[in-house]
Design a protein around this motif. Structure first.
Motif, short mmCIF file in Angstrom:
data_model
loop_
_atom_site.label_atom_id
_atom_site.label_comp_id
_atom_site.label_asym_id
_atom_site.label_seq_id
_atom_site.Cartn_x
_atom_site.Cartn_y
_atom_site.Cartn_z
N MET A 1 0.83 -1.20 0.00
CA MET A 1 0.00 0.00 0.00
C MET A 1 0.87 1.25 0.00
O MET A 1 0.58 2.22 -0.69
N LEU A 20 -7.17 5.38 5.52
CA LEU A 20 -7.09 3.92 5.37
C LEU A 20 -6.78 3.25 6.70
O LEU A 20 -7.29 2.16 6.99
N VAL A 23 -9.98 3.06 8.55
CA VAL A 23 -10.81 1.97 8.02
C VAL A 23 -10.39 0.64 8.64
O VAL A 23 -11.23 -0.13 9.13
N ALA A 24 -9.09 0.40 8.65
CA ALA A 24 -8.57 -0.87 9.20
C ALA A 24 -8.88 -1.00 10.68
O ALA A 24 -9.21 -2.09 11.17
N ILE A 27 -13.13 -1.30 11.12
CA ILE A 27 -13.99 -2.13 10.29
C ILE A 27 -14.69 -3.26 11.06
O ILE A 27 -15.80 -3.66 10.71
N SER A 38 -13.67 5.26 4.44
CA SER A 38 -13.30 4.72 3.13
C SER A 38 -13.81 5.62 2.00
O SER A 38 -13.15 5.75 0.96
N ALA A 50 -5.22 0.09 -3.63
CA ALA A 50 -5.40 -0.19 -2.20
C ALA A 50 -6.61 0.55 -1.65
O ALA A 50 -7.31 0.05 -0.76
N VAL A 51 -6.87 1.73 -2.16
CA VAL A 51 -8.04 2.51 -1.74
C VAL A 51 -9.31 1.83 -2.21
O VAL A 51 -10.29 1.71 -1.44
N GLU A 53 -9.72 -1.31 -2.85
CA GLU A 53 -9.88 -2.55 -2.08
C GLU A 53 -10.41 -2.27 -0.68
O GLU A 53 -11.33 -2.95 -0.21
N ALA A 54 -9.85 -1.24 -0.02
CA ALA A 54 -10.33 -0.88 1.32
C ALA A 54 -11.79 -0.45 1.28
O ALA A 54 -12.58 -0.81 2.15
N ALA A 58 -14.93 -2.21 3.26
CA ALA A 58 -15.80 -1.42 4.13
C ALA A 58 -17.26 -1.55 3.69
O ALA A 58 -18.17 -1.68 4.52
#
Length: 253
Positions: A1, A20, A23-24, A27, A38, A50-51, A53-54, A58
């Motif tokens: 990332m 991000l 978000v992690a 979540i 997100s 990566a954005v 995917e995140a 979410a």
């Protein structure tokens, strides 16, 4: 990332990274808030895989399966990776399209997945079978070398749990209990509720000790209140001097 974010201006990359991270962190405990972060990251850097995917995860956590699927597809186009294939198939299940999930389980992409990804795809396929009312087929789908192995892997608890749950739904209670116990044995981080399912099968009923204490305290308070009321009522009926006659004016008046 981090490498992907290096393509952005420094200040922008830092802002995206902060969102991000949120978000992690959120979540699991607050998926709606994670989803909000997100969306901010997506607005800032929608061309970063990566954005996307995140944002997909979410949306998936908040059961926005159509949106999640779109983000996962975008991330896959950007990277060419197949690692999101199982969760994309599960989104199809979430959208009420188990047939599509089953079709994805038979695609060549599955052979490109690592072992964890292949196990995840097996779990999704079994779920799709159950969605279609094919319970026996779901049980067979879960029967695999990974299920039979005594080696404990990150996916072992969930795989054993899914198998136990399918067996129980098929009325095979004895086998289900055995596999719930095996799932519990492998579940080192509490990712399943195998212990609760075992307790249910064994007829164990958990009692809320705190709740019992509160109820007992309330009952004691109610008894004390009743006793005070009865004492007051008795005093009124016997007069203030404690005799059976009501209190009257002092003699001699």
């Amino acid at each position: 990332m981090r490498q992907e974010l290096q393509s952005l201006p420094k200040g922008l990359a830092e802002d995206v990274a902060k969102n991000l991270v949120m978000v992690a962190n959120l979540i699991d405990e607050d998926p709606e808030q994670a989803y909000a972060y997100s969306k901010v990251a997506l607005r800032l850097a929608s061309r970063v895989a990566a954005v996307r995917e995140a944002a997909g995860f979410a949306a998936y956590a908040t059961q926005k399966y159509s949106e999640a699927l779109a983000e996962f597809r975008a991330a896959r186009r950007m990277t060419g990776s197949v690692e999101l294939w199982p969760v994309m198939a599960d989104c199809e299940r979430g959208l009420g399209r188990p047939e599509r999930a089953m079709a994805m389980a038979g695609e060549p992409e599955v052979q490109k997945l690592d072992k964890a990804g292949q196990v995840e795809m097996r779990l999704v396929a079994a779920g799709a079978r159950r969605d279609m009312g094919q319970l026996d087929a779901a049980i067979v789908t879960l029967q695999s070398p990974e299920l039979a192995s005594n080696s404990i892997q990150p996916w072992t608890a969930r795989l054993r749990y899914a198998y136990a749950d399918a067996l129980l739904s098929a009325g095979r209670e004895g086998e289900a209990r055995e596999w719930f116990a095996k799932a519990l044995e492998a579940d080192k981080d509490g990712s399943t509720d195998a212990s609760d399912r075992l307790a249910e099968l064994d007829g164990v009923e958990f009692v809320d000790a705190m709740g019992e204490d509160e109820e007992s305290a309330q009952a004691d308070a109610a008894d004390e209140s009743d006793a005070v009321e009865q004492s007051d009522a008795s005093a009124e009926s016997h007069g203030s001097d404690g005799t059976d006659e009501p209190a009257g004016p002092p003699k001699g008046e």
